[in-house]
Design a protein around this motif. Structure first.
Motif, short mmCIF file in Angstrom:
data_model
loop_
_atom_site.label_atom_id
_atom_site.label_comp_id
_atom_site.label_asym_id
_atom_site.label_seq_id
_atom_site.Cartn_x
_atom_site.Cartn_y
_atom_site.Cartn_z
N UNK A 72 -33.41 -17.37 18.52
CA UNK A 72 -33.34 -16.27 17.85
C UNK A 72 -32.35 -16.21 16.51
N UNK A 73 -32.71 -16.02 15.50
CA UNK A 73 -32.09 -15.92 14.04
C UNK A 73 -30.93 -15.03 13.92
N UNK A 74 -30.01 -15.38 13.12
CA UNK A 74 -29.01 -14.29 12.85
C UNK A 74 -29.50 -12.93 12.61
N UNK A 75 -30.57 -12.93 11.78
CA UNK A 75 -31.11 -11.58 11.31
C UNK A 75 -31.82 -10.93 12.54
N UNK A 76 -32.42 -11.63 13.55
CA UNK A 76 -32.96 -11.04 14.83
C UNK A 76 -32.04 -10.62 15.80
N UNK A 77 -30.96 -11.28 15.68
CA UNK A 77 -29.69 -10.98 16.59
C UNK A 77 -29.15 -9.56 16.22
N UNK A 78 -28.96 -9.53 14.73
CA UNK A 78 -28.74 -8.19 14.14
C UNK A 78 -29.46 -6.98 14.50
N UNK A 79 -30.88 -7.31 14.36
CA UNK A 79 -31.66 -6.46 14.57
C UNK A 79 -31.72 -5.88 15.97
N UNK A 80 -31.73 -6.76 16.96
CA UNK A 80 -31.60 -6.39 18.40
C UNK A 80 -30.55 -5.86 18.61
N UNK A 81 -29.27 -6.10 18.12
CA UNK A 81 -28.04 -5.21 18.45
C UNK A 81 -28.19 -3.76 17.80
N UNK A 82 -28.59 -3.65 16.49
CA UNK A 82 -28.90 -2.18 15.98
C UNK A 82 -29.84 -1.56 16.70
N UNK A 83 -30.84 -2.23 17.43
CA UNK A 83 -31.61 -1.44 18.22
C UNK A 83 -31.06 -0.85 19.62
N UNK A 84 -29.99 -1.64 19.94
CA UNK A 84 -29.15 -1.27 21.23
C UNK A 84 -28.03 -0.47 20.67
N UNK A 85 -27.85 -0.13 19.65
CA UNK A 85 -26.91 0.71 19.06
C UNK A 85 -25.51 0.09 19.12
N UNK A 86 -25.24 -1.33 19.17
CA UNK A 86 -24.07 -2.02 19.32
C UNK A 86 -23.75 -2.51 18.10
N UNK A 87 -22.50 -2.56 17.69
CA UNK A 87 -22.08 -3.37 16.65
C UNK A 87 -21.01 -4.52 17.17
N UNK A 88 -20.94 -5.52 16.08
CA UNK A 88 -20.18 -6.80 16.38
C UNK A 88 -19.55 -7.26 15.45
N UNK A 89 -18.10 -7.37 15.69
CA UNK A 89 -17.25 -7.88 14.64
C UNK A 89 -16.92 -9.15 14.77
N UNK A 90 -16.73 -9.79 13.66
CA UNK A 90 -16.09 -11.17 13.45
C UNK A 90 -14.49 -11.34 13.61
N UNK A 91 -14.14 -12.10 14.37
CA UNK A 91 -12.64 -12.08 14.29
C UNK A 91 -12.22 -13.33 13.37
N UNK A 92 -11.50 -13.24 12.27
CA UNK A 92 -11.05 -14.72 11.64
C UNK A 92 -9.70 -15.03 11.98
N UNK A 93 -9.51 -15.98 12.28
CA UNK A 93 -7.92 -16.43 12.46
C UNK A 93 -7.68 -17.45 11.70
N UNK A 94 -6.70 -17.38 10.67
CA UNK A 94 -6.23 -18.27 9.74
C UNK A 94 -5.01 -19.25 10.21
N UNK A 95 -4.86 -20.24 9.51
CA UNK A 95 -3.85 -21.46 9.83
C UNK A 95 -2.57 -20.83 10.08
N UNK A 96 -2.15 -19.82 9.16
CA UNK A 96 -0.90 -19.28 9.20
C UNK A 96 -0.76 -17.97 10.21
N UNK A 97 -1.57 -17.97 11.00
CA UNK A 97 -1.30 -16.92 12.14
C UNK A 97 -2.07 -15.49 11.86
N UNK A 98 -2.47 -15.30 10.61
CA UNK A 98 -2.98 -14.03 10.44
C UNK A 98 -4.46 -14.08 11.11
N UNK A 99 -4.71 -12.90 11.09
CA UNK A 99 -6.24 -12.80 11.83
C UNK A 99 -6.84 -11.34 11.16
N UNK A 100 -8.24 -11.29 10.85
CA UNK A 100 -8.55 -10.47 10.52
C UNK A 100 -10.02 -10.08 10.96
N UNK A 101 -10.23 -8.82 11.18
CA UNK A 101 -11.83 -8.63 11.71
C UNK A 101 -12.41 -7.65 10.76
#
Length: 293
Positions: free
Chosen positions: A41-70
């Motif tokens: 399954x491609x990223x696009x297909x994964x996103x489409x399946x999540x949209x069909x389920x009404x589910x959103x997904x976030x990415x969690x970015x962790x930086x070397x200095x300890x900061x995080x951002x989603x």
């Protein structure tokens, strides 16, 4: 976490069957099952399946200095960009594969002896003229194909004078080819220029013919490469290993529809003296024979 694990987990938590998910996505259930089982399954297909389920997904970015951002927005941008890149890479790969496959298929078709031999049979009176013209076209296209495939090609002179042609008269050629039409065309060319010929339809018969006659009986052997029972490579090796050196050193010319550099290299490696590609110009053939006298 694998794509299949993500989808299975969400479907389980929401109580939605994968068949229902496939319906929402507008695809057959079997297609969804296949993608999940193969992890294709491609990223696009994964996103489409999540949209069909009404589910959103976030990415969690962790930086070397300890900061995080989603960010869902960043995730969507990444998914979109990854989808574009994926399609571009797939398209480039398919184009390159198609280009090389098409060029090789075109070369094989051009080099196929059946077509030109059949036309020559229909237009026997213009056979030499037809073959010469076709060979020029073939040579130009083959050079173009070789260049496109990054292969080298030779551009040898085919000049031959009347004295050189006279030197070939009375010389005997063993013509080895499993295609009867190919043999008929070459026989006409050889006879028209005063050469004698005998024929064999596979490598095994060619080796036997060389053994049966006295040393020096054949001045040349025109050897096809792809033949049943014994191919031209094996036949050449067996002839080169004959105990009588005159028999073993009979000039052997590869005569084949395969023009790729690997075939040429292998032909010389087994002991062939020259390499001609079908269809060949009459002057090219006679020039080759004369050089090997």
């Amino acid at each position: 976490m694998k794509t299949s694990e993500i989808i299975n987990s969400i479907c389980s938590q929401l109580g939605i069957a994968k068949a229902e998910l496939a319906k929402r996505m507008g695809i057959y259930p079997s297609s969804l099952y296949r993608k999940l089982s193969r992890e294709s399954m491609t990223f696009e297909e994964l996103q489409k399946s999540l949209d069909a389920l009404g589910v959103s997904m976030e990415l969690q970015f962790q930086y070397p200095d300890g900061r995080s951002f989603s960010s869902r927005e960043n995730h969507e941008q990444i998914v979109e960009r990854m989808g574009v890149l994926e399609k571009m890479l797939e398209a480039d790969s398919k184009v390159d594969e198609f280009r090389k496959k098409s060029l090789r298929e075109l070369r094989t078709e051009l080099n196929s002896a059946v077509g030109y031999a059949e036309l020559c049979r229909r237009h026997g009176a213009q056979m030499d003229s037809y073959l010469d013209k076709l060979s020029v076209v073939h040579g130009n296209m083959d050079r173009t194909i070789s260049f496109a495939l990054g292969e080298s090609f030779s551009d040898e002179s085919d000049e031959i004078n009347s004295t050189q042609v006279e030197e070939l008269q009375g010389k005997r050629v063993l013509l080895v080819d499993d295609n009867e039409l190919n043999r008929e065309i070459l026989e006409e060319v050889l006879l028209d220029h005063g050469l004698l010929f005998e024929e064999a339809d596979n490598g095994s018969k060619a080796v036997a013919a060389v053994k049966e006659h006295e040393p020096g009986y054949y001045q040349f052997i025109l050897m096809d490469i792809e033949m049943p029972e014994m191919d031209g490579y094996e036949a050449t090796l067996k002839i080169r290993k004959l105990p009588n050196r005159i028999r073993a050193n009979t000039p052997i010319i590869a005569f084949t529809a395969n023009a790729v550099s690997e075939d040429r290299d292998r032909a010389f490696a087994v002991g062939m003296d020259d390499f001609l590609v079908k269809p060949v110009k009459t002057t090219r053939l006679l020039s080759c024979l004369n050089k090997l006298l």
